[in-house]
Motif scaffolding. Structure first.
Motif, PDB file in Angstrom:
ATOM      1  N   ALA A  24     -57.059 -95.557  35.871  1.00 27.37           N
ATOM      2  CA  ALA A  24     -56.655 -94.199  36.224  1.00 27.37           C
ATOM      3  C   ALA A  24     -56.760 -94.018  37.732  1.00 27.37           C
ATOM      4  CB  ALA A  24     -57.534 -93.168  35.515  1.00 27.37           C
ATOM      5  N   VAL A  25     -56.194 -92.929  38.201  1.00 30.90           N
ATOM      6  CA  VAL A  25     -56.452 -92.458  39.554  1.00 30.90           C
ATOM      7  C   VAL A  25     -57.356 -91.245  39.409  1.00 30.90           C
ATOM      8  CG1 VAL A  25     -55.457 -91.622  41.702  1.00 30.90           C
ATOM      9  CG2 VAL A  25     -54.203 -93.267  40.312  1.00 30.90           C
ATOM     10  N   TYR A  26     -58.550 -91.324  39.994  1.00 24.74           N
ATOM     11  CA  TYR A  26     -59.560 -90.288  39.805  1.00 24.74           C
ATOM     12  C   TYR A  26     -59.764 -89.517  41.105  1.00 24.74           C
ATOM     13  CZ  TYR A  26     -62.812 -88.621  36.284  1.00 24.74           C
ATOM     14  OH  TYR A  26     -63.418 -87.872  35.298  1.00 24.74           O
ATOM     15  N   ARG A  27     -59.842 -88.199  40.990  1.00 22.72           N
ATOM     16  CA  ARG A  27     -60.097 -87.340  42.152  1.00 22.72           C
ATOM     17  C   ARG A  27     -61.590 -87.080  42.233  1.00 22.72           C
ATOM     18  NH1 ARG A  27     -57.231 -83.407  45.195  1.00 22.72           N
ATOM     19  NH2 ARG A  27     -58.675 -82.630  46.787  1.00 22.72           N
ATOM     20  N   LEU A  28     -62.218 -87.458  43.339  1.00 18.22           N
ATOM     21  CA  LEU A  28     -63.639 -87.252  43.570  1.00 18.22           C
ATOM     22  C   LEU A  28     -63.810 -86.574  44.922  1.00 18.22           C
ATOM     23  CD1 LEU A  28     -64.931 -90.726  42.335  1.00 18.22           C
ATOM     24  CD2 LEU A  28     -65.094 -88.550  41.119  1.00 18.22           C
ATOM     25  N   ASN A  29     -64.311 -85.353  44.888  1.00 17.90           N
ATOM     26  CA  ASN A  29     -64.410 -84.532  46.089  1.00 17.90           C
ATOM     27  C   ASN A  29     -63.014 -84.370  46.684  1.00 17.90           C
ATOM     28  OD1 ASN A  29     -65.784 -82.863  47.819  1.00 17.90           O
ATOM     29  ND2 ASN A  29     -66.610 -84.500  49.092  1.00 17.90           N
ATOM     30  N   GLN A  30     -62.749 -84.902  47.864  1.00 17.30           N
ATOM     31  CA  GLN A  30     -61.422 -84.777  48.469  1.00 17.30           C
ATOM     32  C   GLN A  30     -60.614 -86.070  48.407  1.00 17.30           C
ATOM     33  OE1 GLN A  30     -60.253 -81.751  49.691  1.00 17.30           O
ATOM     34  NE2 GLN A  30     -62.129 -81.083  48.694  1.00 17.30           N
ATOM     35  N   ASP A  31     -61.111 -87.064  47.655  1.00 21.04           N
ATOM     36  CA  ASP A  31     -60.495 -88.385  47.672  1.00 21.04           C
ATOM     37  C   ASP A  31     -59.890 -88.733  46.315  1.00 21.04           C
ATOM     38  OD1 ASP A  31     -61.589 -88.687  50.273  1.00 21.04           O
ATOM     39  OD2 ASP A  31     -63.492 -89.346  49.391  1.00 21.04           O
ATOM     40  N   TRP A  32     -58.750 -89.417  46.346  1.00 16.74           N
ATOM     41  CA  TRP A  32     -58.178 -90.042  45.157  1.00 16.74           C
ATOM     42  C   TRP A  32     -58.540 -91.516  45.196  1.00 16.74           C
ATOM     43  CZ3 TRP A  32     -56.252 -87.527  41.103  1.00 16.74           C
ATOM     44  CH2 TRP A  32     -55.772 -86.222  41.277  1.00 16.74           C
ATOM     45  N   VAL A  33     -59.143 -92.018  44.109  1.00 18.27           N
ATOM     46  CA  VAL A  33     -59.556 -93.420  44.042  1.00 18.27           C
ATOM     47  C   VAL A  33     -59.013 -94.039  42.762  1.00 18.27           C
ATOM     48  CG1 VAL A  33     -61.631 -93.074  45.420  1.00 18.27           C
ATOM     49  CG2 VAL A  33     -61.759 -92.845  42.941  1.00 18.27           C
ATOM     50  N   GLU A  34     -58.624 -95.302  42.844  1.00 18.73           N
ATOM     51  CA  GLU A  34     -58.193 -96.021  41.652  1.00 18.73           C
ATOM     52  C   GLU A  34     -59.412 -96.637  40.968  1.00 18.73           C
ATOM     53  OE1 GLU A  34     -53.936 -97.922  41.816  1.00 18.73           O
ATOM     54  OE2 GLU A  34     -55.078 -98.557  43.573  1.00 18.73           O
TER      55      GLU A  34
END
Length: 275
Positions: free
Chosen positions: A223-233
């Motif tokens: 998935a692509v996960y949104r954490l705080n202000q960042d999108w991470v794979e």
């Protein structure tokens, strides 16, 4: 679905030719421990455990996430412990991702296969053994239980996720479901450890921002996960560690389901004083 769809680390050690660049990150709001980090060199040992090693994914840190720890434990054949938990005030959840674990709780023996789930309350006597011919790997989530006068401590139980019907989130047409092992209305429990499943294209359609601390271990998919202000794979085998109020959302990437084991603290007043 495969007989065992859950990702389990196997350790090893990278060659000297491997690049250092990876997805591991530690910020003020969250941390990512990608599966490539789980090598032999970062394993730990525990007292009174035989033929066992573990990867510590998270631990209480002042000013970050303070309520729980999470391990991935690997036990070789013949290994285990008859004194696994040395803190009488700690509760725990075990979740098996590969192999077969023999768990004895209050004199009753359970053989837990992949998908097996056990809740172990504080002051509970239990033992574990690998009686099989292959390594067994399981998650062990620990929390200091918050006793409340007038509320009973919950009983231990053992089940398998195959025996628990997932609950669809409203208005998602089954694209987002949660396997809940504990009734949300049961205030005896001060933590929930669930399995969250998104079908390909499923989303958390807003930035969840709330008081719960989280540990999310990806069991399957990406998935692509949104954490705080960042999108991470993220992909199977990755771990996300979130402090309270860290905004989060996600898009499930496919081609198969995206699934993770989720810890959160629940059902208690906010502590106003340090003890």
């Amino acid at each position: 679905m495969n007989k065992n769809p859950y990702y389990a680390p196997t350790g090893g050690h990278p060659p000297q030719t491997q690049l250092l660049t990876d997805r591991a990150v530690f910020t003020e709001a969250y941390a990512i421990v990608p599966r490539g980090v789980l090598q032999d060199i970062v394993t730990s040992k525990l007292p009174f455990w035989e033929k066992t090693r573990l990867w510590v994914l998270s631990r209480p840190l002042t000013g970050f996430s303070e309520t729980f720890s999470q391990y991935i434990v690997e036990v070789a054949p013949g290994g285990g412990s008859d004194r696994p938990e040395l803190d009488s005030g700690a509760e725990g959840v075990l979740f098996v991702v590969s192999g077969e674990l023999t768990l004895t709780v209050k004199g009753r023996t359970h053989v837990m296969e992949a998908g097996g789930y056990a809740f172990l309350p504080p002051e509970c006597r239990w033992e574990v053994k690998n009686a099989g011919n292959e390594n067994v790997t399981f998650h062990w989530i620990r929390k200091a239980y918050e006793f409340v006068d007038g509320i009973e401590v919950p009983e231990p139980f053992v089940t398998n996720e195959r025996e628990v019907e997932p609950i669809a989130m409203p208005d998602t047409d089954g694209a987002w479901v949660t396997t809940r092992f504990v009734d949300m209305e049961d205030l005896r429990h001060d933590m929930h450890v669930n399995i969250v499943t998104f079908q390909p294209g499923g989303v958390i359609p807003f930035a969840e921002t709330h008081v719960m601390e989280h540990g999310l271990y990806v069991l399957e998919g990406k998935a692509v996960y949104r954490l705080n202000q960042d999108w991470v794979e993220v992909e199977a085998g990755d771990y996300m560690w979130l402090r309270a109020f860290c905004p989060q959302a996600c898009y499930a990437g496919g081609p198969g389901p995206f699934r993770y084991l989720l810890y959160k603290d629940v059902n208690r007043h906010m502590k106003l004083r340090l003890s």
